[in-house]
Design a protein around this motif. Structure first.
Motif, mmCIF file in Angstrom:
data_model
loop_
_atom_site.group_PDB
_atom_site.id
_atom_site.type_symbol
_atom_site.label_atom_id
_atom_site.label_comp_id
_atom_site.label_asym_id
_atom_site.label_seq_id
_atom_site.Cartn_x
_atom_site.Cartn_y
_atom_site.Cartn_z
ATOM 1 N N LYS A 11 0.907 -1.017 -0.145
ATOM 2 C CA LYS A 11 -0.408 0.154 0.078
ATOM 3 C C LYS A 11 0.685 1.162 -0.169
ATOM 4 O O LYS A 11 0.901 2.400 -0.618
ATOM 5 C CB LYS A 11 -0.782 0.081 0.782
ATOM 6 C CG LYS A 11 -2.214 1.367 1.336
ATOM 7 C CD LYS A 11 -2.815 0.770 2.583
ATOM 8 C CE LYS A 11 -3.828 2.094 1.973
ATOM 9 N NZ LYS A 11 -4.988 2.015 3.688
ATOM 10 N N SER A 12 2.098 1.039 0.866
ATOM 11 C CA SER A 12 3.064 2.368 0.781
ATOM 12 C C SER A 12 3.626 2.593 -0.138
ATOM 13 O O SER A 12 4.017 3.813 -1.508
ATOM 14 C CB SER A 12 3.542 2.771 2.203
ATOM 15 O OG SER A 12 4.104 1.736 2.210
ATOM 16 N N ARG A 13 3.749 1.321 -1.254
ATOM 17 C CA ARG A 13 4.693 1.057 -2.181
ATOM 18 C C ARG A 13 3.601 2.168 -3.733
ATOM 19 O O ARG A 13 4.399 2.728 -4.573
ATOM 20 C CB ARG A 13 5.630 0.069 -2.468
ATOM 21 C CG ARG A 13 6.018 0.055 -1.805
ATOM 22 C CD ARG A 13 6.972 -1.964 -2.186
ATOM 23 N NE ARG A 13 7.267 -2.480 -0.569
ATOM 24 C CZ ARG A 13 8.824 -2.470 -1.176
ATOM 25 N NH1 ARG A 13 9.601 -1.823 -2.285
ATOM 26 N NH2 ARG A 13 9.276 -3.209 -0.557
ATOM 27 N N LEU A 14 3.001 1.446 -3.264
ATOM 28 C CA LEU A 14 2.136 2.437 -4.933
ATOM 29 C C LEU A 14 2.199 3.962 -4.555
ATOM 30 O O LEU A 14 1.906 4.817 -5.593
ATOM 31 C CB LEU A 14 0.509 2.068 -4.174
ATOM 32 C CG LEU A 14 0.232 0.820 -4.280
ATOM 33 C CD1 LEU A 14 -1.513 0.543 -4.382
ATOM 34 C CD2 LEU A 14 0.471 0.440 -5.662
ATOM 35 N N ARG A 15 2.794 4.776 -3.704
ATOM 36 C CA ARG A 15 2.950 6.523 -3.542
ATOM 37 C C ARG A 15 3.964 6.855 -4.330
ATOM 38 O O ARG A 15 4.155 7.498 -4.818
ATOM 39 C CB ARG A 15 3.108 6.656 -2.375
ATOM 40 C CG ARG A 15 1.616 6.816 -1.482
ATOM 41 C CD ARG A 15 1.526 7.475 -0.124
ATOM 42 N NE ARG A 15 2.290 7.002 0.400
ATOM 43 C CZ ARG A 15 2.524 6.503 2.204
ATOM 44 N NH1 ARG A 15 1.248 6.315 2.212
ATOM 45 N NH2 ARG A 15 2.801 5.799 3.103
ATOM 46 N N ASN A 16 4.697 5.546 -4.731
ATOM 47 C CA ASN A 16 6.058 5.754 -5.664
ATOM 48 C C ASN A 16 5.761 5.705 -6.728
ATOM 49 O O ASN A 16 4.998 4.852 -7.946
ATOM 50 C CB ASN A 16 7.217 4.818 -5.265
ATOM 51 C CG ASN A 16 8.582 4.702 -5.487
ATOM 52 O OD1 ASN A 16 8.735 5.138 -6.734
ATOM 53 N ND2 ASN A 16 9.178 3.912 -5.349
ATOM 54 N N PRO A 17 5.630 6.708 -7.871
ATOM 55 C CA PRO A 17 5.866 6.485 -9.498
ATOM 56 C C PRO A 17 6.359 5.316 -10.211
ATOM 57 O O PRO A 17 5.868 5.316 -11.247
ATOM 58 C CB PRO A 17 6.250 7.889 -9.528
ATOM 59 C CG PRO A 17 6.501 8.886 -8.700
ATOM 60 C CD PRO A 17 6.803 7.977 -7.222
ATOM 61 N N LYS A 18 7.379 4.985 -9.841
ATOM 62 C CA LYS A 18 7.785 3.688 -10.314
ATOM 63 C C LYS A 18 6.165 3.246 -10.703
ATOM 64 O O LYS A 18 7.092 2.257 -11.657
ATOM 65 C CB LYS A 18 9.782 2.889 -9.509
ATOM 66 C CG LYS A 18 8.768 2.177 -9.086
ATOM 67 C CD LYS A 18 10.633 1.701 -7.635
ATOM 68 C CE LYS A 18 10.990 0.713 -8.377
ATOM 69 N NZ LYS A 18 12.184 -0.005 -7.867
ATOM 70 N N TYR A 19 5.945 2.980 -9.527
ATOM 71 C CA TYR A 19 4.648 1.656 -9.676
ATOM 72 C C TYR A 19 3.782 2.140 -10.251
ATOM 73 O O TYR A 19 3.096 1.156 -10.673
ATOM 74 C CB TYR A 19 4.625 0.834 -8.036
ATOM 75 C CG TYR A 19 5.151 0.359 -7.381
ATOM 76 C CD1 TYR A 19 5.922 -1.259 -7.835
ATOM 77 C CD2 TYR A 19 6.524 0.556 -6.225
ATOM 78 C CE1 TYR A 19 7.359 -1.703 -7.527
ATOM 79 C CE2 TYR A 19 7.043 0.034 -5.661
ATOM 80 C CZ TYR A 19 7.740 -1.429 -6.484
ATOM 81 O OH TYR A 19 9.166 -2.047 -5.359
#
Length: 220
Positions: A101-109
């Motif tokens: 869930k927190s990783r989804l804030r990273n534009p690479k994903y």
């Protein structure tokens, strides 16, 4: 026409202290609570068998957590476990990551999220339904061969494949919010058939009282 029922069982809680979206990764075993859930769902089916249900066939996904959930069910019913790759967990490009869930804030994903209807981050929903229903149909035919009219089979699988198969069976759209799936740990989604025609869908939660203390990662 020949009546038969196929019970799609989600596996029990997995020991996963790092909160990994484990997907198809090997060697994710049931936790102690998960093993209790497996015993609970085994007792659920044993009680049905004692009441006259013709439970004649047990099938499991090849993944460890599904096999460990199926083991007490098969033992309780006096059956062997057949393994079917078609009821394995869905492919997911976030597999192996924690804190998704927190990783989804990273534009690479973000490119992985471009089409939630398909979905773009993993195996298409329609493809999951196709493979699971093929396994269900084979299990239905095998159950009828083994036990005749009214026979039943248990298939131990995973949340997402079970849920989208249910959505398809009920004529609902396949894309959805993962938080809203009605497919809890060791829940039983039953598909009732008359011949090859799906006539109804039922749902039960043999481990309902154990769920408040369980870890449950959507999509895992």
């Amino acid at each position: 026409m020949s009546r038969a029922s196929i019970h799609l069982v989600r596996h029990g809680e997995v020991f996963n202290p790092d909160g990994v979206l484990y997907g198809r990764l090997p060697e994710f075993h049931l936790s102690d609570l998960g093993r209790e859930m497996a015993r609970r769902v085994a007792a659920y089916f044993q009680e049905q068998q004692s009441s006259g249900a013709k439970l004649v066939h047990v099938v499991a996904s090849p993944l460890t957590r599904a096999q460990e959930t199926a083991a007490p069910i098969a033992a309780a019913l006096g059956l062997e476990i057949a393994t079917d790759e078609r009821i394995i967990e869905a492919e997911n490009r976030f597999e192996g990551l924690s804190g998704v869930k927190s990783r989804l804030r990273n534009p690479k994903y973000w490119p992985l999220l471009r089409n939630p209807v398909k979905p773009s981050w993993g195996e298409p929903y329609a493809q999951q339904v196709e493979r699971v229903m093929a396994a269900v149909d084979d299990a239905r035919i095998r159950a009828l061969e083994l036990g005749g009219e009214g026979s039943e089979a248990v298939l131990v699988s995973h949340q997402l494949p079970i849920w989208v198969t249910r959505l398809a069976g009920e004529g609902r759209r396949l894309w959805h919010d993962p938080r809203n799936r009605e497919c809890t740990l060791t829940s039983v989604t039953t598909l009732d058939f008359d011949g090859g025609r799906l006539t109804g869908v039922r749902y039960a939660e043999p481990s309902a009282d154990l769920l408040p203390g369980a870890a449950n990662i959507p999509g895992a």
